[in-house]
Design a protein around this motif. Structure first.
Motif, mmCIF file in Angstrom:
data_model
loop_
_atom_site.group_PDB
_atom_site.id
_atom_site.type_symbol
_atom_site.label_atom_id
_atom_site.label_comp_id
_atom_site.label_asym_id
_atom_site.label_seq_id
_atom_site.Cartn_x
_atom_site.Cartn_y
_atom_site.Cartn_z
ATOM 1 N N LYS A 139 0.824 -1.214 0.000
ATOM 2 C CA LYS A 139 0.000 0.000 0.000
ATOM 3 C C LYS A 139 0.857 1.263 0.000
ATOM 4 O O LYS A 139 0.340 2.373 0.039
ATOM 5 N N GLY A 140 2.182 1.086 0.014
ATOM 6 C CA GLY A 140 3.079 2.233 -0.072
ATOM 7 C C GLY A 140 3.566 2.773 1.258
ATOM 8 O O GLY A 140 4.129 3.865 1.316
ATOM 9 N N TYR A 141 3.365 2.022 2.328
ATOM 10 C CA TYR A 141 3.805 2.452 3.651
ATOM 11 C C TYR A 141 4.965 1.579 4.117
ATOM 12 O O TYR A 141 5.155 0.470 3.646
ATOM 13 N N LYS A 142 5.702 2.072 5.101
ATOM 14 C CA LYS A 142 6.787 1.310 5.719
ATOM 15 C C LYS A 142 6.361 0.972 7.141
ATOM 16 O O LYS A 142 5.907 1.835 7.883
ATOM 17 N N LEU A 143 6.515 -0.318 7.500
ATOM 18 C CA LEU A 143 6.159 -0.767 8.840
ATOM 19 C C LEU A 143 7.402 -0.826 9.713
ATOM 20 O O LEU A 143 8.434 -1.361 9.315
ATOM 21 N N HIS A 144 7.284 -0.279 10.919
ATOM 22 C CA HIS A 144 8.337 -0.354 11.929
ATOM 23 C C HIS A 144 7.734 -1.076 13.131
ATOM 24 O O HIS A 144 6.740 -0.623 13.683
ATOM 25 N N SER A 145 8.338 -2.209 13.514
ATOM 26 C CA SER A 145 7.820 -2.933 14.675
ATOM 27 C C SER A 145 8.875 -2.964 15.767
ATOM 28 O O SER A 145 10.065 -3.052 15.493
ATOM 29 N N VAL A 146 8.414 -2.876 17.009
ATOM 30 C CA VAL A 146 9.309 -2.967 18.152
ATOM 31 C C VAL A 146 9.831 -4.396 18.264
ATOM 32 O O VAL A 146 11.020 -4.617 18.493
ATOM 33 N N ILE A 147 8.942 -5.361 18.078
ATOM 34 C CA ILE A 147 9.332 -6.770 18.186
ATOM 35 C C ILE A 147 8.427 -7.610 17.288
ATOM 36 O O ILE A 147 7.275 -7.260 17.048
ATOM 37 N N LYS A 148 8.971 -8.705 16.816
ATOM 38 C CA LYS A 148 8.213 -9.652 15.994
ATOM 39 C C LYS A 148 7.871 -10.868 16.846
ATOM 40 O O LYS A 148 8.611 -11.240 17.757
ATOM 41 N N ILE A 149 6.753 -11.506 16.508
ATOM 42 C CA ILE A 149 6.279 -12.647 17.297
ATOM 43 C C ILE A 149 7.303 -13.783 17.314
ATOM 44 O O ILE A 149 7.434 -14.473 18.319
ATOM 45 N N SER A 150 8.051 -13.956 16.233
ATOM 46 C CA SER A 150 9.057 -15.028 16.210
ATOM 47 C C SER A 150 10.115 -14.804 17.292
ATOM 48 O O SER A 150 10.563 -15.749 17.945
ATOM 49 N N ARG A 151 10.482 -13.545 17.518
ATOM 50 C CA ARG A 151 11.466 -13.228 18.570
ATOM 51 C C ARG A 151 10.879 -13.520 19.950
ATOM 52 O O ARG A 151 11.554 -14.073 20.818
ATOM 53 N N VAL A 152 9.626 -13.158 20.160
ATOM 54 C CA VAL A 152 8.957 -13.438 21.436
ATOM 55 C C VAL A 152 8.936 -14.939 21.689
ATOM 56 O O VAL A 152 9.265 -15.402 22.790
ATOM 57 N N LEU A 153 8.586 -15.705 20.678
ATOM 58 C CA LEU A 153 8.529 -17.162 20.829
ATOM 59 C C LEU A 153 9.902 -17.753 21.142
ATOM 60 O O LEU A 153 10.021 -18.633 21.991
ATOM 61 N N HIS A 154 10.944 -17.275 20.468
ATOM 62 C CA HIS A 154 12.293 -17.765 20.733
ATOM 63 C C HIS A 154 12.726 -17.463 22.170
ATOM 64 O O HIS A 154 13.324 -18.320 22.834
ATOM 65 N N VAL A 155 12.425 -16.266 22.650
ATOM 66 C CA VAL A 155 12.787 -15.895 24.026
ATOM 67 C C VAL A 155 12.024 -16.766 25.022
ATOM 68 O O VAL A 155 12.603 -17.267 25.996
ATOM 69 N N LEU A 156 10.745 -16.971 24.783
ATOM 70 C CA LEU A 156 9.949 -17.822 25.674
ATOM 71 C C LEU A 156 10.497 -19.247 25.698
ATOM 72 O O LEU A 156 10.592 -19.871 26.764
ATOM 73 N N LEU A 157 10.890 -19.754 24.530
ATOM 74 C CA LEU A 157 11.452 -21.095 24.452
ATOM 75 C C LEU A 157 12.801 -21.167 25.174
ATOM 76 O O LEU A 157 13.035 -22.075 25.978
#
Length: 141
Positions: free
Chosen positions: A92-110
């Motif tokens: 849609k022409g926008y740039k997304l900036h995320s603080v954290i991705k779910i994959s990182r959360v899952l890795h930390v929890l594991l």
């Protein structure tokens, strides 16, 4: 759009910058506006949201702000569920900036023993099997 209000409020107050709020629908009383807050056409606006899945909600907010004459190029979220939102937003022409991705959360929890390998695999499989992609529109924003 309301869940991210506390985050946007803190950013606004800490950095002394104005904040807008986009309503889900215009109220029948008061200002009757979709966008609340003081702004001028041509100003830049960063959209802040708590979570992105498909990107539909945050794209919708950006489109409303653009119709009001604001310049929107970047969307910021706390958590990217990695289910197609980033691609849909980019399309849609926008740039997304995320603080954290779910994959990182899952890795930390594991790593810290908060979830089992089986749980990690199940959630990862679910996320990968539920990607939500939108066709490229002929009129990208």
């Amino acid at each position: 759009p309301y869940t991210a209000l506390p985050m946007a409020t803190v950013i606004s107050l800490k950095h002394n910058i104005p904040m807008l709020m986009v309503r889900k629908e215009a109220k029948e009383y008061g200002t009757k506006q979709m966008v609340e807050g003081a702004f001028q056409r041509g100003q830049r606006c960063l959209v802040i949201e708590d979570i992105v899945t498909s990107g539909d909600s945050v794209i919708g907010v950006a489109e409303i702000l653009k119709r009001e004459g604001l310049i929107v190029t970047d969307l910021s979220v706390f958590l990217d569920r990695e289910q197609g939102g980033e691609v849909n937003i980019l399309n849609k022409g926008y740039k997304l900036h995320s603080v954290i991705k779910i994959s990182r959360v899952l890795h930390v929890l594991l790593q810290h023993g908060r979830i089992t390998q089986t749980q990690f695999n199940e959630v990862t499989s679910f996320l990968k099997g539920n990607i939500i992609t939108r066709p490229l529109s002929s009129s990208s924003s």
